[in-house]
Design a protein around this motif. Structure first.
Motif, PDB file in Angstrom:
ATOM      1  N   LEU A  54      59.549  29.864  67.463  1.00 57.35           N
ATOM      2  CA  LEU A  54      60.191  30.560  66.641  1.00 57.35           C
ATOM      3  C   LEU A  54      59.699  30.597  65.134  1.00 57.35           C
ATOM      4  N   SER A  55      59.134  29.477  64.700  1.00 60.18           N
ATOM      5  CA  SER A  55      58.360  29.616  63.353  1.00 60.18           C
ATOM      6  C   SER A  55      57.188  30.430  63.153  1.00 60.18           C
ATOM      7  N   THR A  56      56.434  30.508  64.467  1.00 60.43           N
ATOM      8  CA  THR A  56      55.429  31.597  64.538  1.00 60.43           C
ATOM      9  C   THR A  56      55.956  32.887  64.618  1.00 60.43           C
ATOM     10  N   ARG A  57      57.098  33.136  65.333  1.00 60.46           N
ATOM     11  CA  ARG A  57      57.454  34.451  65.394  1.00 60.46           C
ATOM     12  C   ARG A  57      58.088  35.096  63.876  1.00 60.46           C
ATOM     13  N   LYS A  58      58.655  33.939  63.229  1.00 61.76           N
ATOM     14  CA  LYS A  58      59.163  34.417  61.928  1.00 61.76           C
ATOM     15  C   LYS A  58      58.128  34.613  60.820  1.00 61.76           C
ATOM     16  N   LEU A  59      57.084  33.630  61.054  1.00 58.27           N
ATOM     17  CA  LEU A  59      55.748  34.036  60.215  1.00 58.27           C
ATOM     18  C   LEU A  59      55.221  35.267  60.613  1.00 58.27           C
ATOM     19  N   LEU A  60      54.986  35.641  61.728  1.00 58.42           N
ATOM     20  CA  LEU A  60      54.612  37.058  62.192  1.00 58.42           C
ATOM     21  C   LEU A  60      55.335  38.221  61.599  1.00 58.42           C
ATOM     22  N   GLU A  61      56.659  37.976  61.743  1.00 55.52           N
ATOM     23  CA  GLU A  61      57.540  39.155  61.291  1.00 55.52           C
ATOM     24  C   GLU A  61      57.405  39.235  59.609  1.00 55.52           C
ATOM     25  N   PRO A  88      50.368  35.277  86.028  1.00 58.95           N
ATOM     26  CA  PRO A  88      49.891  35.190  87.405  1.00 58.95           C
ATOM     27  C   PRO A  88      48.510  34.669  87.655  1.00 58.95           C
ATOM     28  N   LEU A  89      48.412  33.835  88.475  1.00 59.14           N
ATOM     29  CA  LEU A  89      46.881  33.416  88.899  1.00 59.14           C
ATOM     30  C   LEU A  89      46.577  34.266  90.013  1.00 59.14           C
ATOM     31  N   VAL A  90      45.506  35.074  89.808  1.00 59.83           N
ATOM     32  CA  VAL A  90      44.813  36.139  90.802  1.00 59.83           C
ATOM     33  C   VAL A  90      43.597  35.550  91.327  1.00 59.83           C
ATOM     34  N   ASP A  91      43.121  35.742  92.646  1.00 59.72           N
ATOM     35  CA  ASP A  91      42.225  34.992  93.418  1.00 59.72           C
ATOM     36  C   ASP A  91      41.209  36.286  93.226  1.00 59.72           C
ATOM     37  N   ILE A  92      40.112  35.968  93.927  1.00 55.92           N
ATOM     38  CA  ILE A  92      38.990  37.023  93.760  1.00 55.92           C
ATOM     39  C   ILE A  92      39.267  38.280  94.460  1.00 55.92           C
ATOM     40  N   SER A  93      40.170  38.350  95.542  1.00 56.71           N
ATOM     41  CA  SER A  93      40.568  39.530  96.165  1.00 56.71           C
ATOM     42  C   SER A  93      41.806  40.549  95.349  1.00 56.71           C
ATOM     43  N   GLU A  94      41.990  39.765  94.214  1.00 55.66           N
ATOM     44  CA  GLU A  94      43.001  40.696  93.327  1.00 55.66           C
ATOM     45  C   GLU A  94      44.312  40.275  93.886  1.00 55.66           C
ATOM     46  N   ASN A  95      44.600  39.207  94.468  1.00 56.60           N
ATOM     47  CA  ASN A  95      46.112  38.837  95.101  1.00 56.60           C
ATOM     48  C   ASN A  95      46.663  37.656  94.196  1.00 56.60           C
ATOM     49  N   THR A  96      47.787  37.828  94.008  1.00 53.69           N
ATOM     50  CA  THR A  96      48.467  36.769  93.253  1.00 53.69           C
ATOM     51  C   THR A  96      48.705  35.464  94.041  1.00 53.69           C
ATOM     52  N   ILE A  97      48.092  34.423  93.711  1.00 53.08           N
ATOM     53  CA  ILE A  97      48.287  33.167  94.605  1.00 53.08           C
ATOM     54  C   ILE A  97      49.167  31.880  94.027  1.00 53.08           C
ATOM     55  N   GLY A  98      49.575  32.310  92.705  1.00 51.72           N
ATOM     56  CA  GLY A  98      50.232  31.290  91.961  1.00 51.72           C
ATOM     57  C   GLY A  98      50.328  31.924  90.414  1.00 51.72           C
ATOM     58  N   TYR A  99      50.933  30.835  89.559  1.00 51.17           N
ATOM     59  CA  TYR A  99      51.103  30.923  88.262  1.00 51.17           C
ATOM     60  C   TYR A  99      50.502  30.108  87.297  1.00 51.17           C
ATOM     61  N   ILE A 100      49.967  30.345  86.259  1.00 52.44           N
ATOM     62  CA  ILE A 100      49.639  29.276  85.307  1.00 52.44           C
ATOM     63  C   ILE A 100      50.644  29.247  84.034  1.00 52.44           C
ATOM     64  N   ASN A 101      51.197  28.260  83.724  1.00 52.35           N
ATOM     65  CA  ASN A 101      52.128  28.010  83.057  1.00 52.35           C
ATOM     66  C   ASN A 101      51.894  27.300  81.702  1.00 52.35           C
ATOM     67  N   ILE A 102      52.195  27.648  80.613  1.00 51.17           N
ATOM     68  CA  ILE A 102      51.961  26.984  79.239  1.00 51.17           C
ATOM     69  C   ILE A 102      53.130  26.574  78.678  1.00 51.17           C
ATOM     70  N   ILE A 103      53.446  25.300  78.407  1.00 49.04           N
ATOM     71  CA  ILE A 103      54.702  24.648  77.779  1.00 49.04           C
ATOM     72  C   ILE A 103      54.640  24.719  76.197  1.00 49.04           C
ATOM     73  N   GLU A 104      55.340  25.430  75.638  1.00 46.24           N
ATOM     74  CA  GLU A 104      55.374  25.521  73.907  1.00 46.24           C
ATOM     75  C   GLU A 104      56.749  25.070  73.548  1.00 46.24           C
ATOM     76  N   SER A 105      56.886  24.403  72.312  1.00 51.43           N
ATOM     77  CA  SER A 105      57.634  24.019  71.871  1.00 51.43           C
ATOM     78  C   SER A 105      58.751  25.098  71.107  1.00 51.43           C
ATOM     79  N   ARG A 106      60.066  24.928  71.329  1.00 51.66           N
ATOM     80  CA  ARG A 106      60.847  26.419  70.972  1.00 51.66           C
ATOM     81  C   ARG A 106      60.776  26.442  69.484  1.00 51.66           C
TER      82      ARG A 106
END
Length: 172
Positions: free
Chosen positions: A129-136, A107-125
């Motif tokens: 999965l390889s990062t998750r397997k490495l962590l496990e 959630p993208l929160v403004d200075i009044s602590e209200n959600t005004i949108g979303y910041i999104n990050i695109i990651e390769s599946r």
């Protein structure tokens, strides 16, 4: 006297645009006394701004708010083709975009602590999965090393404590 609670930073929506702002009071020579005013710094969130973030982070980033999307040119067509998936999953922190990509949003929160949108990050599946397997795998190794170390230290401390008790017993 200066108080950090008088400083604000975050996002704000003005007209139809998003801005990243920071506000801080101005004092004469020290951080004491009466504020002489405020400094307001801001920057419009644009595709150029996001391109700079992408260059530093290495991931594609886009922002959604008020049925609008701010993104870089290289992902614009992909997002337009999948706009329904994005809108339907706004409240999910992670969701799939096609077969090969995952989107994580926050959630993208403004200075009044209200959600005004979303910041999104695109990651390769595949990367996810390889990062998750490495962590496990590493968690299992670390847990094993910790268990062996704990057993060894316990055995050593047992010997020290038993020897101290025997020594005390002979002294009595």
């Amino acid at each position: 006297k200066y108080d950090e609670t008088y400083c604000y930073s975050g996002f704000i929506q003005y007209d139809t645009n998003l801005y990243l702002i920071g506000v801080c009071p101005i004092f004469k020579t020290t951080t004491e006394g009466i504020s002489q005013g405020v400094v307001i710094l801001g920057r419009k969130i644009s595709s150029t701004f996001l391109q700079g973030m992408e260059d530093q982070l290495g991931n594609n980033i886009f922002i959604t708010y008020d049925n609008q999307i701010i993104c870089t040119d290289d992902i614009k067509n992909d997002l337009k083709n999948n706009i329904n998936i994005i809108k339907n999953n706004e409240n999910n922190s992670i969701y799939e975009l096609g077969d090969s990509k995952l989107i994580g949003n926050y959630p993208l929160v403004d200075i009044s602590e209200n959600t005004i949108g979303y910041i999104n990050i695109i990651e390769s599946r595949d990367m996810y999965l390889s990062t998750r397997k490495l962590l496990e795998q590493n968690i299992l190794i670390v847990a094993t090393i910790f268990g062996i170390s704990l057993f060894g230290l316990g055995f050593k401390l047992k010997g020290i404590i038993v020897n101290l008790i025997k020594k005390l017993e002979y002294e009595i």
